[in-house]
Motif scaffolding. Structure first.
Motif, mmCIF file in Angstrom:
data_model
loop_
_atom_site.group_PDB
_atom_site.id
_atom_site.type_symbol
_atom_site.label_atom_id
_atom_site.label_comp_id
_atom_site.label_asym_id
_atom_site.label_seq_id
_atom_site.Cartn_x
_atom_site.Cartn_y
_atom_site.Cartn_z
ATOM 1 N N TRP A 1 0.833 -1.205 0.000
ATOM 2 C CA TRP A 1 0.000 0.000 0.000
ATOM 3 C C TRP A 1 0.868 1.255 0.000
ATOM 4 O O TRP A 1 0.560 2.241 -0.658
ATOM 5 C CB TRP A 1 -0.928 0.012 1.213
ATOM 6 N N GLN A 2 1.970 1.218 0.753
ATOM 7 C CA GLN A 2 2.845 2.387 0.807
ATOM 8 C C GLN A 2 3.504 2.626 -0.556
ATOM 9 O O GLN A 2 3.605 3.772 -0.998
ATOM 10 C CB GLN A 2 3.894 2.222 1.900
ATOM 11 N N ARG A 3 3.942 1.569 -1.229
ATOM 12 C CA ARG A 3 4.516 1.724 -2.577
ATOM 13 C C ARG A 3 3.470 2.292 -3.539
ATOM 14 O O ARG A 3 3.783 3.162 -4.359
ATOM 15 C CB ARG A 3 5.047 0.388 -3.100
ATOM 16 N N GLU A 4 2.234 1.802 -3.429
ATOM 17 C CA GLU A 4 1.156 2.324 -4.285
ATOM 18 C C GLU A 4 0.938 3.814 -4.026
ATOM 19 O O GLU A 4 0.755 4.605 -4.967
ATOM 20 C CB GLU A 4 -0.136 1.544 -4.059
ATOM 21 N N ALA B 1 1.988 4.117 5.420
ATOM 22 C CA ALA B 1 1.793 2.699 5.085
ATOM 23 C C ALA B 1 0.302 2.396 4.951
ATOM 24 O O ALA B 1 -0.087 1.475 4.243
ATOM 25 C CB ALA B 1 2.418 1.815 6.152
ATOM 26 N N THR B 2 -0.517 3.140 5.657
ATOM 27 C CA THR B 2 -1.975 3.028 5.530
ATOM 28 C C THR B 2 -2.522 4.448 5.510
ATOM 29 O O THR B 2 -1.885 5.377 5.994
ATOM 30 C CB THR B 2 -2.597 2.271 6.715
ATOM 31 N N GLY B 3 -3.683 4.630 4.959
ATOM 32 C CA GLY B 3 -4.303 5.947 4.979
ATOM 33 C C GLY B 3 -3.980 6.776 3.749
ATOM 34 O O GLY B 3 -3.466 6.283 2.755
ATOM 35 N N HIS C 1 -8.315 22.805 5.497
ATOM 36 C CA HIS C 1 -8.309 21.351 5.312
ATOM 37 C C HIS C 1 -9.132 21.003 4.073
ATOM 38 O O HIS C 1 -10.273 21.433 3.953
ATOM 39 C CB HIS C 1 -8.959 20.736 6.557
ATOM 40 N N VAL C 2 -8.563 20.234 3.168
ATOM 41 C CA VAL C 2 -9.302 19.718 2.014
ATOM 42 C C VAL C 2 -9.025 18.225 1.902
ATOM 43 O O VAL C 2 -7.910 17.769 2.178
ATOM 44 C CB VAL C 2 -8.936 20.463 0.697
ATOM 45 N N VAL C 3 -10.063 17.461 1.528
ATOM 46 C CA VAL C 3 -9.983 16.002 1.466
ATOM 47 C C VAL C 3 -10.498 15.521 0.111
ATOM 48 O O VAL C 3 -11.546 15.974 -0.353
ATOM 49 C CB VAL C 3 -10.850 15.362 2.581
ATOM 50 N N VAL C 4 -9.758 14.607 -0.502
ATOM 51 C CA VAL C 4 -10.232 13.881 -1.681
ATOM 52 C C VAL C 4 -10.529 12.466 -1.209
ATOM 53 O O VAL C 4 -9.653 11.795 -0.652
ATOM 54 C CB VAL C 4 -9.180 13.854 -2.809
ATOM 55 N N ALA C 5 -11.776 12.018 -1.397
ATOM 56 C CA ALA C 5 -12.186 10.697 -0.927
ATOM 57 C C ALA C 5 -12.878 9.928 -2.044
ATOM 58 O O ALA C 5 -13.478 10.513 -2.941
ATOM 59 C CB ALA C 5 -13.113 10.829 0.281
ATOM 60 N N LYS C 6 -12.790 8.612 -1.946
ATOM 61 C CA LYS C 6 -13.380 7.717 -2.939
ATOM 62 C C LYS C 6 -14.517 6.932 -2.298
ATOM 63 O O LYS C 6 -14.371 6.406 -1.189
ATOM 64 C CB LYS C 6 -12.320 6.745 -3.450
ATOM 65 N N ARG D 1 -18.799 4.283 3.812
ATOM 66 C CA ARG D 1 -17.735 5.075 4.451
ATOM 67 C C ARG D 1 -16.663 5.338 3.404
ATOM 68 O O ARG D 1 -16.008 4.393 2.925
ATOM 69 C CB ARG D 1 -17.162 4.288 5.621
ATOM 70 N N PRO D 2 -16.449 6.607 3.006
ATOM 71 C CA PRO D 2 -15.497 6.880 1.931
ATOM 72 C C PRO D 2 -14.054 6.579 2.345
ATOM 73 O O PRO D 2 -13.693 6.663 3.513
ATOM 74 C CB PRO D 2 -15.680 8.369 1.652
ATOM 75 N N LEU D 3 -13.259 6.228 1.360
ATOM 76 C CA LEU D 3 -11.836 5.983 1.552
ATOM 77 C C LEU D 3 -11.098 7.277 1.232
ATOM 78 O O LEU D 3 -11.126 7.748 0.086
ATOM 79 C CB LEU D 3 -11.364 4.859 0.638
ATOM 80 N N VAL D 4 -10.464 7.878 2.228
ATOM 81 C CA VAL D 4 -9.748 9.136 2.018
ATOM 82 C C VAL D 4 -8.465 8.843 1.255
ATOM 83 O O VAL D 4 -7.671 7.995 1.658
ATOM 84 C CB VAL D 4 -9.462 9.845 3.359
ATOM 85 N N GLU D 5 -8.273 9.540 0.142
ATOM 86 C CA GLU D 5 -7.120 9.338 -0.727
ATOM 87 C C GLU D 5 -6.041 10.405 -0.528
ATOM 88 O O GLU D 5 -4.862 10.097 -0.524
ATOM 89 C CB GLU D 5 -7.567 9.369 -2.194
ATOM 90 N N ILE D 6 -6.463 11.672 -0.442
ATOM 91 C CA ILE D 6 -5.526 12.796 -0.362
ATOM 92 C C ILE D 6 -6.059 13.803 0.648
ATOM 93 O O ILE D 6 -7.249 14.108 0.651
ATOM 94 C CB ILE D 6 -5.377 13.508 -1.731
#
Length: 127
Positions: free
Chosen positions: A15-18, A44-46, A98-103, A109-114
């Motif tokens: 996940w960290q490499r991704e 590594a996560t998040g 604060h700004v969040v990009v989520a999927k 429950r959205p997955l926060v990307e950025i």
């Protein structure tokens, strides 16, 4: 533990490499858009976490606003992605941005990307 079994260190490293690869793409696109540099963390996560840390408070706000606006334009219209600016919060003489990009991953429950943030001293808002 997840529904797929135990989460391992190998999973976390993958996940960290991704995330690192995603950051390389993000930095290249940001450079093409001539965005100001921000400090990034690759967990590594998040989510990827960017923080505007310019020594000058006014420049910190400018960097945050540039990235937030760019993220809204880049990801705000993609299917299953949302870009949300949180309301500005003042605490102990600072305004938190604060700004969040989520999927949307279909779990409710959205997955926060950025995430990009900045803390600007309220005394220096007009600087």
């Amino acid at each position: 533990m997840s529904i797929l079994g135990e989460i391992t260190d190998a999973d976390r490293r993958r996940w960290q490499r991704e995330k690192a690869n995603r950051l390389i793409e993000l930095l290249a696109a940001g450079a093409n858009a001539e965005l100001p540099p921000v400090t990034w963390s690759v967990p590594a996560t998040g989510a990827l976490y960017g923080q505007a840390m310019d020594p000058e408070p006014a420049a910190r706000r400018v960097a945050f606003e540039a990235w937030a606006t760019w993220l809204e334009g880049r990801y705000g219209h993609e299917d299953r992605l949302t870009v949300e600016r949180w309301p500005e919060r003042e605490h102990n003489g600072y305004v938190h941005l604060h700004v969040v990009v989520a999927k949307d991953i279909g779990t409710g429950r959205p997955l926060v990307e950025i995430v990009v943030t900045a803390d600007v001293a309220t005394d220096d808002e007009d600087a």
